[in-house]
Design an enzyme around this catalytic site. Structure first.
Site, mmCIF file in Angstrom:
data_model
loop_
_atom_site.group_PDB
_atom_site.id
_atom_site.type_symbol
_atom_site.label_atom_id
_atom_site.label_comp_id
_atom_site.label_asym_id
_atom_site.label_seq_id
_atom_site.Cartn_x
_atom_site.Cartn_y
_atom_site.Cartn_z
ATOM 1 C CB THR A 36 -1.066 -0.036 1.325
ATOM 2 O OG1 THR A 36 -1.527 -0.875 1.930
ATOM 3 C CG2 THR A 36 -1.839 1.126 1.261
ATOM 4 N N GLY A 105 5.653 -7.303 6.664
ATOM 5 C CA GLY A 105 6.785 -6.775 5.595
ATOM 6 C C GLY A 105 8.081 -6.859 6.677
ATOM 7 C CD GLU A 111 7.017 -0.554 8.710
ATOM 8 O OE1 GLU A 111 6.980 -0.734 7.226
ATOM 9 O OE2 GLU A 111 6.509 -1.458 9.718
HETATM 10 C C1 5RP Z 1 5.652 -4.207 6.928
HETATM 11 C C2 5RP Z 1 4.600 -3.168 7.541
HETATM 12 C C3 5RP Z 1 3.283 -2.689 6.066
HETATM 13 O O1 5RP Z 1 2.862 -1.658 5.880
HETATM 14 C C4 5RP Z 1 2.341 -3.820 6.739
HETATM 15 O O2 5RP Z 1 2.387 -5.487 6.682
HETATM 16 C C5 5RP Z 1 0.890 -3.781 5.681
HETATM 17 O O3 5RP Z 1 1.661 -4.242 4.108
HETATM 18 P P1 5RP Z 1 0.507 -4.140 3.102
HETATM 19 O O4 5RP Z 1 0.033 -2.863 2.255
HETATM 20 O O5 5RP Z 1 1.011 -5.206 1.751
HETATM 21 O O6 5RP Z 1 -0.703 -5.185 2.801
HETATM 22 O O7 5RP Z 1 4.704 -3.230 8.465
HETATM 23 O O8 5RP Z 1 5.989 -3.669 7.596
#
Ligand code: 5RP
Length: 238
Positions: A36, A105, A111
């Protein structure tokens, strides 16, 4: 030209476009990780290329770094810019109070650092990420741990009521290794009544680097649905 996307991807992209509207000329922008956040980086890159927008990005992962370069967004660091104007990032679960689980992720440590440095944190997601309580739908909480401490942290997480599983790598044998050289214990706690309390408890375990709990950090969430984008706002902490 805009490619045809499936409804979930379209929802993610719509949420990302709303978030990118917050970016102003001269901003230092935290660049989130995941599919996203990637839509937001691409949209920001478009504004940099086509508009009169000068920004610098602080990537929260190697993925975000490479995509930002590809999209023509100049990169900076928290050492050069310890205050970030705005961060746009994704999430794995979002409650109505804007408590989050992040880290599927494996990027949650950086983050969270970039989020803590930010004046405004905007989260973007599709509707599937919305829950009443964190931990619904069998969602685990990613916990980043030092490789030296995997066994100890596993036991302590069990003592705290969790069910930790070492995340396996994809395209390699053995565990997932984060951008910080650590391992991830995906830990299931059931539905979580008090995420702030559990976060503190888990962070106190020696060897834990960071958890996927984001409590009190998010200001706005844009959630893409089949009919538009919902905006959820929280009063900013003092
Ligand atoms: C990575 C994250 C991502 O923001 C979270 O996993 C959402 O990912 P996606 O937008 O692919 O669903 O926290 O560490």
């Amino acid at each position: 030209m805009k490619a045809n996307l499936d409804p979930i991807q379209e929802a993610k992209r719509s949420a990302a476009l709303k978030a990118v509207e917050h970016v102003q000329d001269g901003f230092i922008v935290g660049l989130g990780s995941g599919s996203t956040a990637a839509f937001a980086i691409e949209a920001l890159g478009e504004r940099v290329k086509t508009g009169n927008l000068h920004v610098m990005g602080v990537p929260t992962s190697y993925q975000a770094f490479l995509l930002a370069i590809e999209c023509g967004i100049p990169i900076t660091t928290l050492d050069e810019h310890p205050t970030v104007d705005l961060t746009i990032d994704g999430a794995d679960q979002i409650t109505p109070e804007l408590c989050l689980i992040k880290g599927m992720g494996a990027a949650m440590a950086r983050e969270k650092i970039v989020a803590a440095a930010s004046k405004l944190n905007v989260i973007i997601a599709d509707d599937k990420k919305r829950v009443k309580r964190l931990g619904e739908n069998s969602q685990s909480v990613p916990i980043e741990v030092l490789p030296f401490a995997i066994s100890l942290t596993k036991q302590k997480i069990i003592d705290a009521g969790g069910k930790p599983v070492l995340r396996e790598g994809k395209g390699k044998l053995g565990p997932t290794i984060t951008d910080n050289g650590n391992a991830i214990l995906d830990s299931y706690f059931g539905e979580i009544v008090n995420p702030a309390e559990l976060e503190v408890k888990i962070k106190m375990i020696p060897g834990v680097v960071e958890t996927g709990f984001f409590v009190g950090l998010t200001d706005i969430a844009y959630v893409g649905t089949s009919i538009g984008v919902d905006k959820i706002e929280r009063l900013r902490r003092k």
